[in-house]
Design a protein around this motif. Sequence first.
Motif, PDB file in Angstrom:
ATOM      1  N   SER A 137     -77.229 -33.458 -41.624  1.00  0.00           N
ATOM      2  CA  SER A 137     -77.679 -32.936 -40.410  1.00  0.00           C
ATOM      3  C   SER A 137     -76.456 -32.621 -39.474  1.00  0.00           C
ATOM      4  CB  SER A 137     -78.631 -33.955 -40.000  1.00  0.00           C
ATOM      5  OG  SER A 137     -78.109 -34.784 -39.270  1.00  0.00           O
ATOM      6  N   HIS A 194     -83.420 -43.441 -37.368  1.00  0.00           N
ATOM      7  CA  HIS A 194     -83.509 -42.043 -37.641  1.00  0.00           C
ATOM      8  C   HIS A 194     -83.042 -41.567 -39.160  1.00  0.00           C
ATOM      9  CE1 HIS A 194     -84.007 -37.573 -36.789  1.00  0.00           C
ATOM     10  NE2 HIS A 194     -82.771 -37.611 -37.335  1.00  0.00           N
ATOM     11  N   ASP A 233     -85.600 -32.307 -38.644  1.00  0.00           N
ATOM     12  CA  ASP A 233     -86.368 -33.510 -38.265  1.00  0.00           C
ATOM     13  C   ASP A 233     -87.986 -33.270 -37.962  1.00  0.00           C
ATOM     14  OD1 ASP A 233     -84.029 -34.611 -37.884  1.00  0.00           O
ATOM     15  OD2 ASP A 233     -83.606 -34.036 -35.608  1.00  0.00           O
ATOM     16  N   HIS A 282     -84.956 -40.018 -42.421  1.00  0.00           N
ATOM     17  CA  HIS A 282     -84.564 -38.908 -43.295  1.00  0.00           C
ATOM     18  C   HIS A 282     -84.530 -39.179 -44.635  1.00  0.00           C
ATOM     19  CE1 HIS A 282     -83.365 -35.411 -40.745  1.00  0.00           C
ATOM     20  NE2 HIS A 282     -82.638 -36.074 -39.887  1.00  0.00           N
TER      21      HIS A 282
HETATM   22 ZN    ZN Z   1     -82.178 -35.660 -38.111  1.00  0.00          ZN
END
Ligand code: ZN
Length: 335
Positions: A136, A111, A298, A115
């Motif tokens: 985040s 993840h 996201d 980003h």
């Molecule tokens: Zn995220």
Amino acid sequence: VFILGLETSCDETSAAVVEDDRRILSSVVASQADLHAKWGGVVPEVASRMHVERTLPVIIEALEQARCTPEDLAGIAVTNRPGLVGALVVGVACAKALAYAWRKPLIGVHHLVGHVHAAPLADRWLSFPFLCLVVSGGHTELIVAEGPDSFYCVGRTRDDAAGECFDKAARLLGLPYPGGPALERLAREGNREAVSFPRAWLQHSLDFSFSGLKTAVARYVARPDPSVTQADIAASLQAAIVDVLVTKTILAAEATGIRKVAIAGGVAANETLASEFRAACKAKGYDATVPPKELCTDNAAMIAAAAYRRLRRGEADDLNLDVVATEYLPLRSVK
Ligand code: ZN
Ligand code: KG4
């Protein structure tokens, strides 16, 4: 090549079609924020169930918007780590089923590496190496994108993420979930010098710490100064968070010698952070990349982009691909 991306690691169900790692053909995001709002945070079981309902419709819409058929796709990319396991499982199971049925290569994506790819999607001329602050709700990490397959961390939070600090402080101020955007709105009317909240500089380290700041807000709210408004508290807190984020990002650029710097992650949607980050980079002569809001929060476009190099090399994960709740990027000390 066209890549279908899927992202279900938290409370956004998202699908996108991206060309290589640079051009977005479609990006569909179904946010569950309103569903989780009454609980004041993401409820993992609720998130998983909503992903089950929404994943296929979101994929169909992404393909339609991109005017793509499954035959056009070179592969399927999916976030498989880190995140809420129950939420990740939905996206990964769906990606596996489609990869098997359509005979397409499957690529599991980290993840945070996703980003970081908001930056090359936002600036198609951005080349490696570059530095990226990923901020985040779950992460605050300074990541060096050394090359398309090499990502390492030079500093990270030792406790709360910056977004978590925004969210928890917002809650103390009685603002609705998600707190970051609400706090930013309130802060616009406030005086950022009204309260001098602490900055945890952690000398000689590129790490962050935000838990003390959250405690400071809790203490302040318990015994408020009548001449200080809620907006003043919001503005002062935002200033403290932004100050540390920007200063440490510039320190990381100096320590690594990298002159191209980006921000990404939900908190990068904060306009005060964006403008102070741009100003600090300008003062140093660094190139600054601030992706648009929809690429910061996201989304699956960043996940598809992150899979491009592995796909092009003909690599793929097998259908045993698993999900992982916690996986840090390798840490390298540069200070
Ligand atoms: Zn995220
Ligand atoms: O990247 P993201 O969508 O999800 C995670 O992976 O966590 O980030 C969500 C976080 C939340 O903590 C939210 O409050 C914060 O980003 N956020 C903001 C703003 N927009 C979102 N924080 C400050 N200012 C904003 N404008």
